[in-house]
Design an enzyme around this catalytic site. Structure first.
Site, PDB file in Angstrom:
ATOM      1  N   THR A 132       0.816  -1.206   0.000  1.00 38.80           N
ATOM      2  CA  THR A 132       0.000   0.000   0.000  1.00 38.80           C
ATOM      3  C   THR A 132       0.859   1.269   0.000  1.00 38.80           C
ATOM      4  O   THR A 132       2.018   1.231   0.445  1.00 38.80           O
ATOM      5  CB  THR A 132      -0.900  -0.009   1.259  1.00 38.80           C
ATOM      6  OG1 THR A 132      -1.426   1.296   1.484  1.00 38.80           O
ATOM      7  CG2 THR A 132      -0.125  -0.402   2.518  1.00 38.80           C
ATOM      8  N   ASP A 133       0.274   2.375  -0.436  1.00 34.36           N
ATOM      9  CA  ASP A 133       0.977   3.663  -0.357  1.00 34.36           C
ATOM     10  C   ASP A 133       1.074   4.162   1.089  1.00 34.36           C
ATOM     11  O   ASP A 133       1.847   5.068   1.388  1.00 34.36           O
ATOM     12  CB  ASP A 133       0.300   4.721  -1.243  1.00 34.36           C
ATOM     13  CG  ASP A 133      -1.159   5.015  -0.888  1.00 34.36           C
ATOM     14  OD1 ASP A 133      -1.709   4.367   0.030  1.00 34.36           O
ATOM     15  OD2 ASP A 133      -1.758   5.898  -1.541  1.00 34.36           O
ATOM     16  N   GLU A 134       0.287   3.541   1.989  1.00 33.93           N
ATOM     17  CA  GLU A 134       0.245   4.055   3.366  1.00 33.93           C
ATOM     18  C   GLU A 134       1.570   3.858   4.098  1.00 33.93           C
ATOM     19  O   GLU A 134       1.821   4.500   5.112  1.00 33.93           O
ATOM     20  CB  GLU A 134      -0.912   3.406   4.133  1.00 33.93           C
ATOM     21  CG  GLU A 134      -2.223   3.612   3.407  1.00 33.93           C
ATOM     22  CD  GLU A 134      -3.473   3.349   4.228  1.00 33.93           C
ATOM     23  OE1 GLU A 134      -3.417   3.393   5.464  1.00 33.93           O
ATOM     24  OE2 GLU A 134      -4.516   3.110   3.600  1.00 33.93           O
ATOM     25  N   TYR A 158      -1.817  -0.632  11.035  1.00 35.76           N
ATOM     26  CA  TYR A 158      -1.965  -1.277   9.720  1.00 35.76           C
ATOM     27  C   TYR A 158      -0.764  -0.980   8.834  1.00 35.76           C
ATOM     28  O   TYR A 158      -0.097  -1.895   8.332  1.00 35.76           O
ATOM     29  CB  TYR A 158      -3.259  -0.810   9.030  1.00 35.76           C
ATOM     30  CG  TYR A 158      -3.286  -1.102   7.535  1.00 35.76           C
ATOM     31  CD1 TYR A 158      -3.280  -2.417   7.062  1.00 35.76           C
ATOM     32  CD2 TYR A 158      -3.288  -0.081   6.590  1.00 35.76           C
ATOM     33  CE1 TYR A 158      -3.278  -2.698   5.695  1.00 35.76           C
ATOM     34  CE2 TYR A 158      -3.290  -0.341   5.227  1.00 35.76           C
ATOM     35  CZ  TYR A 158      -3.280  -1.648   4.779  1.00 35.76           C
ATOM     36  OH  TYR A 158      -3.269  -1.923   3.426  1.00 35.76           O
ATOM     37  N   LYS A 162       2.217  -3.454   7.355  1.00 37.31           N
ATOM     38  CA  LYS A 162       2.484  -3.634   5.920  1.00 37.31           C
ATOM     39  C   LYS A 162       3.932  -3.242   5.603  1.00 37.31           C
ATOM     40  O   LYS A 162       4.606  -3.904   4.814  1.00 37.31           O
ATOM     41  CB  LYS A 162       1.514  -2.789   5.071  1.00 37.31           C
ATOM     42  CG  LYS A 162       0.073  -3.254   5.083  1.00 37.31           C
ATOM     43  CD  LYS A 162      -0.136  -4.622   4.461  1.00 37.31           C
ATOM     44  CE  LYS A 162       0.056  -4.635   2.948  1.00 37.31           C
ATOM     45  NZ  LYS A 162      -0.314  -5.973   2.384  1.00 37.31           N
TER      46      LYS A 162
HETATM   47  P1  NAD Z   1      -9.596  -7.398   2.239  1.00 29.54           P
HETATM   48  O1  NAD Z   1      -9.541  -7.141   3.706  1.00 29.54           O
HETATM   49  O2  NAD Z   1     -10.843  -7.131   1.488  1.00 29.54           O
HETATM   50  O3  NAD Z   1      -9.198  -8.923   1.953  1.00 29.54           O
HETATM   51  C1  NAD Z   1      -8.180  -9.579   2.623  1.00 29.54           C
HETATM   52  C2  NAD Z   1      -8.344 -11.074   2.382  1.00 29.54           C
HETATM   53  O4  NAD Z   1      -7.263 -11.752   3.047  1.00 29.54           O
HETATM   54  C3  NAD Z   1      -9.642 -11.649   2.952  1.00 29.54           C
HETATM   55  O5  NAD Z   1     -10.257 -12.488   1.998  1.00 29.54           O
HETATM   56  C4  NAD Z   1      -9.182 -12.438   4.173  1.00 29.54           C
HETATM   57  O6  NAD Z   1     -10.017 -13.555   4.449  1.00 29.54           O
HETATM   58  C5  NAD Z   1      -7.796 -12.863   3.754  1.00 29.54           C
HETATM   59  N1  NAD Z   1      -6.915 -13.126   4.901  1.00 29.54           N
HETATM   60  C6  NAD Z   1      -6.734 -12.358   6.009  1.00 29.54           C
HETATM   61  N2  NAD Z   1      -5.848 -12.934   6.839  1.00 29.54           N
HETATM   62  C7  NAD Z   1      -5.424 -14.075   6.229  1.00 29.54           C
HETATM   63  C8  NAD Z   1      -4.495 -15.080   6.562  1.00 29.54           C
HETATM   64  N3  NAD Z   1      -3.821 -15.040   7.727  1.00 29.54           N
HETATM   65  N4  NAD Z   1      -4.294 -16.104   5.704  1.00 29.54           N
HETATM   66  C9  NAD Z   1      -4.992 -16.176   4.540  1.00 29.54           C
HETATM   67  N5  NAD Z   1      -5.895 -15.250   4.175  1.00 29.54           N
HETATM   68  C10 NAD Z   1      -6.104 -14.202   4.998  1.00 29.54           C
HETATM   69  O7  NAD Z   1      -8.363  -6.563   1.651  1.00 29.54           O
HETATM   70  P2  NAD Z   1      -8.202  -5.877   0.221  1.00 29.54           P
HETATM   71  O8  NAD Z   1      -8.716  -4.497   0.288  1.00 29.54           O
HETATM   72  O9  NAD Z   1      -8.690  -6.797  -0.823  1.00 29.54           O
HETATM   73  O10 NAD Z   1      -6.612  -5.780   0.154  1.00 29.54           O
HETATM   74  C11 NAD Z   1      -5.838  -6.838  -0.398  1.00 29.54           C
HETATM   75  C12 NAD Z   1      -4.371  -6.463  -0.285  1.00 29.54           C
HETATM   76  O11 NAD Z   1      -4.120  -5.238  -0.963  1.00 29.54           O
HETATM   77  C13 NAD Z   1      -3.898  -6.243   1.158  1.00 29.54           C
HETATM   78  O12 NAD Z   1      -2.603  -6.765   1.278  1.00 29.54           O
HETATM   79  C14 NAD Z   1      -3.891  -4.729   1.301  1.00 29.54           C
HETATM   80  O13 NAD Z   1      -2.929  -4.320   2.254  1.00 29.54           O
HETATM   81  C15 NAD Z   1      -3.511  -4.297  -0.103  1.00 29.54           C
HETATM   82  N6  NAD Z   1      -4.006  -2.985  -0.518  1.00 29.54           N
HETATM   83  C16 NAD Z   1      -5.320  -2.654  -0.388  1.00 29.54           C
HETATM   84  C17 NAD Z   1      -5.759  -1.395  -0.830  1.00 29.54           C
HETATM   85  C18 NAD Z   1      -7.210  -1.001  -0.741  1.00 29.54           C
HETATM   86  O14 NAD Z   1      -7.539   0.159  -1.022  1.00 29.54           O
HETATM   87  N7  NAD Z   1      -8.125  -1.888  -0.396  1.00 29.54           N
HETATM   88  C19 NAD Z   1      -4.853  -0.506  -1.401  1.00 29.54           C
HETATM   89  C20 NAD Z   1      -3.515  -0.895  -1.522  1.00 29.54           C
HETATM   90  C21 NAD Z   1      -3.090  -2.125  -1.093  1.00 29.54           C
HETATM   91  P1  TYD Z   2     -10.629   3.994   4.353  1.00 26.19           P
HETATM   92  O1  TYD Z   2     -11.583   3.578   3.299  1.00 26.19           O
HETATM   93  O2  TYD Z   2     -10.723   3.370   5.709  1.00 26.19           O
HETATM   94  O3  TYD Z   2      -9.163   3.823   3.749  1.00 26.19           O
HETATM   95  P2  TYD Z   2      -7.721   4.329   4.325  1.00 26.19           P
HETATM   96  O4  TYD Z   2      -7.863   4.753   5.729  1.00 26.19           O
HETATM   97  O5  TYD Z   2      -6.921   3.075   4.189  1.00 26.19           O
HETATM   98  O6  TYD Z   2      -7.303   5.429   3.409  1.00 26.19           O
HETATM   99  O7  TYD Z   2     -10.757   5.553   4.544  1.00 26.19           O
HETATM  100  C1  TYD Z   2     -10.554   6.466   3.472  1.00 26.19           C
HETATM  101  C2  TYD Z   2     -10.626   7.864   4.038  1.00 26.19           C
HETATM  102  O8  TYD Z   2     -11.984   8.094   4.484  1.00 26.19           O
HETATM  103  C3  TYD Z   2      -9.742   8.074   5.256  1.00 26.19           C
HETATM  104  O9  TYD Z   2      -9.206   9.391   5.220  1.00 26.19           O
HETATM  105  C4  TYD Z   2     -10.697   7.940   6.430  1.00 26.19           C
HETATM  106  C5  TYD Z   2     -12.018   8.455   5.865  1.00 26.19           C
HETATM  107  N1  TYD Z   2     -13.237   7.836   6.453  1.00 26.19           N
HETATM  108  C6  TYD Z   2     -14.258   8.647   6.937  1.00 26.19           C
HETATM  109  O10 TYD Z   2     -14.177   9.897   6.899  1.00 26.19           O
HETATM  110  N2  TYD Z   2     -15.353   8.045   7.476  1.00 26.19           N
HETATM  111  C7  TYD Z   2     -15.486   6.696   7.555  1.00 26.19           C
HETATM  112  O11 TYD Z   2     -16.513   6.200   8.096  1.00 26.19           O
HETATM  113  C8  TYD Z   2     -14.443   5.873   7.033  1.00 26.19           C
HETATM  114  C9  TYD Z   2     -14.539   4.382   7.085  1.00 26.19           C
HETATM  115  C10 TYD Z   2     -13.333   6.498   6.477  1.00 26.19           C
END
Ligand code: NAD
Ligand code: TYD
Length: 351
Positions: A132-134, A158, A162
């Site tokens: 992630t960019d975070e 988190y 990561k």
């Molecule tokens: P998500 O929470 O929707 O899905 C995570 C999945 O991992 C779930 O299906 C869960 O059951 C599985 N999981 C959790 N712990 C596990 C374990 N110990 N063993 C096997 N499976 C396990 O997450 P997402 O949003 O789909 O993100 C997927 C990946 O992309 C993550 O690594 C996250 O850090 C990264 N990512 C997400 C975003 C975003 O905006 N959602 C952006 C950048 C990077």
């Molecule tokens: P989120 O979807 O949790 O992603 P991330 O924290 O990983 O960027 O949140 C996106 C942005 O929205 C973040 O600045 C937090 C804000 N946010 C709210 O303002 N209200 C909410 O209920 C949630 C879940 C997020």
């Protein structure tokens, strides 16, 4: 074939569906099915023999070793993670277990498997770690967007977990020569996203006539990428990325949270003429340690691998809203008792 971890989550299930549609190559999908994993996301490929689902933990060394020996994948895509910042604030332990220890154990099993491959298979093998960019921390308003050389300054449990996993992946390349690739992507949105994250939470709450909770002043900025663009980028990095390199992935789409919420309301109002969803917007107590701004410079992946996003925010958010409107049963099914308990934990006391 390839093996994906976390392929029943939001990005993972989109990736599996896209992978099967675009390549047809078999894919083993290992997922623990935590609250965030949902096999309904994969129901359209339930009869597809090219998709092999296995319920399990990336930290289960025995299971991983057995799967690697059985299926002999040419690549692993590690997406399994605990992924929600607010949950990491309420309970960091699971994040340490899965994101750090789990990734470490997975790397160990993969290293043993990879070391025993024939030279050609060893050279062609890839371990792609999705991050992630975070991990880069928070930017001031006028600072340049994150490049791949930006220092790591994670601020939440988190992002710290990561960042740790990224460092482990890097070390396995540097020390053991494991052919790793790391991608650092901005905020994704699209179908199958669990309604704890900003966009699907706002959609689900608006449709239920509930308040739309905006943290703090709502002027925090994120870069937004449509999930299928992220899946395409991962496929491209897997195909042509250079082992040991990291690639930033983003949508060139910086938006303040309040702008996102207003856009969601405007689009929902278009589909529900006469409704006023904006009246539900409620400013609530801010997230502790809330990062102010993320922005991704995605020039490297465009220059070196020829990837850039296909969707604009306007086209992507419209597709997303349409998907949620067309799938009320999916929204209903994920709103379990555990989900309602989470909402109480995170939002009661913020008003
Ligand atoms: P998500 O929470 O929707 O899905 C995570 C999945 O991992 C779930 O299906 C869960 O059951 C599985 N999981 C959790 N712990 C596990 C374990 N110990 N063993 C096997 N499976 C396990 O997450 P997402 O949003 O789909 O993100 C997927 C990946 O992309 C993550 O690594 C996250 O850090 C990264 N990512 C997400 C975003 C975003 O905006 N959602 C952006 C950048 C990077
Ligand atoms: P989120 O979807 O949790 O992603 P991330 O924290 O990983 O960027 O949140 C996106 C942005 O929205 C973040 O600045 C937090 C804000 N946010 C709210 O303002 N209200 C909410 O209920 C949630 C879940 C997020």
């Amino acid at each position: 074939m390839i093996l994906i971890t976390g392929g029943a989550g939001f990005i993972g299930s989109n990736f599996v569906l896209d992978w099967l549609a675009q390549t047809g190559e078999p894919i083993v999908n290992l997922d623990k099915l935590t609250y965030a994993g949902n096999l309904q996301n994969l129901s359209s490929v339930s009869g597809n023999t090219q998709h092999i689902f296995v319920q399990g933990d990336i930290g289960d060394t025995q299971l991983i070793s057995q799967l690697l020996a059985q299926h002999q994948p040419r690549a692993i895509i590690n997406m399994a993670a605990e992924s929600h910042v607010d949950r990491s604030i309420h309970g960091p332990e699971d994040f340490i277990q899965t994101n750090i220890l789990g990734t470490f154990r997975l790397l160990e099993s993969v290293r043993a498997y990879w070391s025993a491959l024939e030279p050609a298979a060893r050279a062609n093998f890839r371990f792609l770690h999705v991050s992630t960019d975070e991990v880069y921390g928070s930017l001031e308003k006028n600072e340049p967007a994150f490049t791949e050389t930006h220092g790591y300054q994670p601020n939440s449990p988190y992002s710290a977990s990561k960042a740790s996993s990224d460092h482990l992946v890097r070390a396995y390349h540097h020390t053991y020569g494991l052919p790793v690739l790391t991608t650092n992507c901005s905020n994704n949105y699209g179908p199958f996203q669990f309604p704890e994250k900003l966009i699907p939470l706002m959609i689900a709450n608006a449709l239920a006539g509930k308040p739309l909770p905006v943290y703090g002043d709502g002027l925090q900025i994120r870069d937004w990428l449509y999930v299928i663009d992220h899946c395409r980028a991962i496929r491209r990095v897997l195909e042509a990325g250079i082992p040991g390199e990291t690639y930033n992935i983003g949508g060139w789409n910086e938006k303040a949270n309040i702008e996102i919420v207003n856009t969601v309301c405007t689009l929902l109002e278009e589909f529900h003429p006469g409704s006023d969803f904006k009246r539900l917007i409620t400013y609530v107590k801010d997230r502790p340690g809330h990062d102010r701004r993320y922005a991704i410079n995605a020039q490297k992946i465009e220059r070196e691998l020829g990837w850039k996003p296909a969707e604009t925010f306007d086209t992507g958010i419209r597709k997303t809203i349409e998907w949620y409107l067309n799938n009320p049963q999916w929204i209903q099914d994920v709103q379990t008792g555990a989900y309602r308990s989470w909402l109480e934990k995170n939002y009661n006391g913020r008003q």
